[in-house]
Write a protein that holds these residues in place. Structure first.
Motif, PDB file in Angstrom:
ATOM      1  N   UNK A  63      26.466  15.524  -9.082  1.00  0.00           N
ATOM      2  CA  UNK A  63      26.351  16.720  -9.913  1.00  0.00           C
ATOM      3  C   UNK A  63      25.779  17.899  -9.124  1.00  0.00           C
ATOM      4  N   UNK A  64      24.740  17.664  -8.334  1.00  0.00           N
ATOM      5  CA  UNK A  64      24.159  18.757  -7.555  1.00  0.00           C
ATOM      6  C   UNK A  64      25.138  19.265  -6.503  1.00  0.00           C
ATOM      7  N   UNK A  65      26.037  18.414  -6.051  1.00  0.00           N
ATOM      8  CA  UNK A  65      27.077  18.821  -5.107  1.00  0.00           C
ATOM      9  C   UNK A  65      28.169  19.602  -5.815  1.00  0.00           C
ATOM     10  N   UNK A  66      28.546  19.133  -6.997  1.00  0.00           N
ATOM     11  CA  UNK A  66      29.521  19.849  -7.835  1.00  0.00           C
ATOM     12  C   UNK A  66      29.061  21.281  -8.095  1.00  0.00           C
ATOM     13  N   UNK A  67      27.765  21.486  -8.259  1.00  0.00           N
ATOM     14  CA  UNK A  67      27.237  22.827  -8.519  1.00  0.00           C
ATOM     15  C   UNK A  67      27.609  23.774  -7.375  1.00  0.00           C
ATOM     16  N   UNK A 148      19.676  25.339  -5.007  1.00  0.00           N
ATOM     17  CA  UNK A 148      18.664  24.530  -4.336  1.00  0.00           C
ATOM     18  C   UNK A 148      17.510  24.198  -5.277  1.00  0.00           C
ATOM     19  N   UNK A 149      17.088  25.158  -6.079  1.00  0.00           N
ATOM     20  CA  UNK A 149      16.042  24.866  -7.056  1.00  0.00           C
ATOM     21  C   UNK A 149      16.540  23.901  -8.122  1.00  0.00           C
ATOM     22  N   UNK A 150      17.797  24.029  -8.500  1.00  0.00           N
ATOM     23  CA  UNK A 150      18.427  23.076  -9.410  1.00  0.00           C
ATOM     24  C   UNK A 150      18.431  21.679  -8.808  1.00  0.00           C
ATOM     25  N   UNK A 151      18.754  21.569  -7.527  1.00  0.00           N
ATOM     26  CA  UNK A 151      18.760  20.246  -6.892  1.00  0.00           C
ATOM     27  C   UNK A 151      17.353  19.667  -6.827  1.00  0.00           C
ATOM     28  N   UNK A 152      16.353  20.504  -6.607  1.00  0.00           N
ATOM     29  CA  UNK A 152      14.978  20.001  -6.609  1.00  0.00           C
ATOM     30  C   UNK A 152      14.589  19.442  -7.978  1.00  0.00           C
ATOM     31  N   UNK A 397       6.899  22.777  -2.647  1.00  0.00           N
ATOM     32  CA  UNK A 397       7.388  24.142  -2.709  1.00  0.00           C
ATOM     33  C   UNK A 397       8.105  24.509  -3.989  1.00  0.00           C
ATOM     34  N   UNK A 398       8.235  23.562  -4.910  1.00  0.00           N
ATOM     35  CA  UNK A 398       8.983  23.847  -6.136  1.00  0.00           C
ATOM     36  C   UNK A 398       8.086  24.339  -7.267  1.00  0.00           C
ATOM     37  N   UNK A 399       6.787  24.089  -7.196  1.00  0.00           N
ATOM     38  CA  UNK A 399       5.866  24.479  -8.269  1.00  0.00           C
ATOM     39  C   UNK A 399       5.441  25.932  -8.102  1.00  0.00           C
ATOM     40  N   UNK A 400       5.153  26.573  -9.219  1.00  0.00           N
ATOM     41  CA  UNK A 400       4.572  27.923  -9.221  1.00  0.00           C
ATOM     42  C   UNK A 400       3.899  28.135 -10.571  1.00  0.00           C
ATOM     43  N   UNK A 401       3.029  29.120 -10.610  1.00  0.00           N
ATOM     44  CA  UNK A 401       2.204  29.350 -11.792  1.00  0.00           C
ATOM     45  C   UNK A 401       3.035  29.677 -13.026  1.00  0.00           C
TER      46      UNK A 401
END
Length: 424
Positions: A63-67, A148-152, A397-401
């Motif tokens: 799925x992440x590749x299909x994106x 990339x954020x979707x894949x994470x 690196x995926x987290x943020x406030x």
């Protein structure tokens, strides 16, 4: 999706600081982490789907590749040849504008294509993306960031979904050997942090990527509160259980109490009673409970019941965001694979997603983007509750406030915990 559709609506805010070389390196790093997670699993492991809310690891990889193939290579890479036209129906998740797709609960029935063919699919798309990344328009770069954020997000789901599957296996397989666990810290004493009454800025601000549901930045009036410096611990939650928490309907929301009765809840998901003592299933295998770890795999309903028992409440997502901004930001998050929450001595972000008392709704002025990619977040803004922070399984690196996670209130298979708040 036609080229340029992204620019027609506020789908996301890309950072704008990535050069083509750094974007290509980030692409390789994120895609490589997905394969590293999958490499610890056999093809048979990658096939299993243990419930409709979970997906097979093989499906996550495809799925992440299909994106990337659908939203970048097909409209933007002249001469690109689609790996297999049938994959659109197999690996589209929920994009109505992109045609037919299989039912979510049927993903585990896809014994074909095999895991090896999914690997070949990923390799073809990665090779084609390599050329596109070195000649990227701003619109394409923003879509790459989204992908990339979707894949994470799916990297975290790979871990939570396989944990649910392994827990259903009487062999109790371990995903990661216990020898790989690092030494844990001690949980700090609980403190109460005061949030002042007044207008506060809420939502993504400054540079860097943000999902559309974190925008637009706006002001909200906070009444003032005290918020706990850390999430509720296992030991504290055991006190709730010992005081009959799962047998006292007065503590529960009506829908939550119905779940307790219907599903026989007596403790968080993956806890089991053995010889009079509680144990829990982890991706390292079965383990004794550690009292200073943050409690996890609890639903919004369980979090609310505990808060009622403690004569407190859950913080709103706005209170959580302001407290995180004012009292320490994110704790250090190493780059290895971690699959179980640990107590952390500092930092506001801890090792569990934290339920808030806020329904998942659009921010004032929110407007989804035009085209299929605009279905990413907005259409789910109903019947869900917001979680803030990150978990042990969140990629570095995926987290943020300002990050807004969301799940239905009965969901328990995520690494979800909670902290308390009280009115001033």
């Amino acid at each position: 999706m036609a080229a340029g559709q992204l620019e027609q609506g506020p789908l996301l805010r890309a950072g704008g600081s990535l050069t083509p070389a750094s974007l290509a390196e980030r692409y390789r790093t994120v895609r490589g982490r997905t394969e590293a997670l999958a490499a610890l699993l056999s093809p048979e492991d990658q096939q299993v789907q243990s419930m409709p809310d979970a997906s097979p690891v093989k499906w996550h990889r495809a799925h992440t590749t299909w994106f990337f193939e659908t939203f970048l290579l097909r409209p933007r890479q002249p001469g690109y040849r689609v790996f297999d036209e049938r994959f659109g129906e197999l690996f589209n998740s929920y994009y109505e504008a992109l045609g037919a797709r299989i039912a979510r609960a049927s993903r585990g029935l896809l014994t074909q294509p095999a895991a090896a063919e999914i690997a070949a699919y990923r390799a073809q798309v990665d090779a084609a993306m390599s050329g596109l990344l070195h000649a990227c328009s701003d619109g394409a770069a923003a879509l790459v960031e989204l992908g990339l954020n979707h894949e994470q997000q799916h990297q975290e789901l790979i871990l939570t979904d396989i944990k649910h599957a392994f827990a259903a296996n009487p062999l109790r397989p371990a995903y990661l050997p216990r020898a790989a666990v690092t030494v844990q810290e001690k949980a700090p004493p609980l403190q109460w942090l005061e949030i002042r009454k007044g207008l506060q800025d809420i939502g993504a601000g400054g540079a860097g990527f943000a999902f559309d549901n974190e925008l637009p930045r706006h002001q909200a009036m906070l009444p003032g509160c005290r918020i706990a410096s850390r999430p509720v611990s296992v030991g504290e939650y055991l006190d709730f259980i010992g005081d009959g928490g799962y047998r006292r309907p007065e503590l529960w929301l009506s829908d939550g109490w119905a779940r307790v009765l219907e599903e026989g809840w007596q403790a968080p998901l993956y806890w089991e009673r053995e010889a009079g003592a509680w144990t829990c299933f982890t991706l390292h295998g079965n383990a004794a409970l550690r009292h200073d770890e943050p409690v996890c795999h609890v639903s919004y309903y369980e979090a609310c019941a505990y808060a009622a028992w403690a004569h407190q409440r859950l913080p709103t997502e706005q209170e959580w965001e302001v407290a995180c901004r004012e009292f320490g930001g994110a704790a250090a998050h190493d780059s290895g694979i971690r699959v179980h929450p640990r107590p952390l001595a500092d930092g506001f972000h801890q090792d569990v997603w934290e339920w808030t008392g806020s329904a998942y709704l659009p921010y004032p002025g929110f407007r989804p983007a035009a085209g299929a990619v605009g279905e990413y977040n907005g259409k789910f803004m109903v019947n869900q509750m917001v979680l803030r922070g990150r978990s042990c399984a969140t990629p570095p690196g995926h987290a943020r406030t300002s990050y807004r996670n969301f799940f239905a209130p009965a969901a328990r298979w995520q690494f979800s915990g909670f902290r308390l708040a009280e009115d001033l």
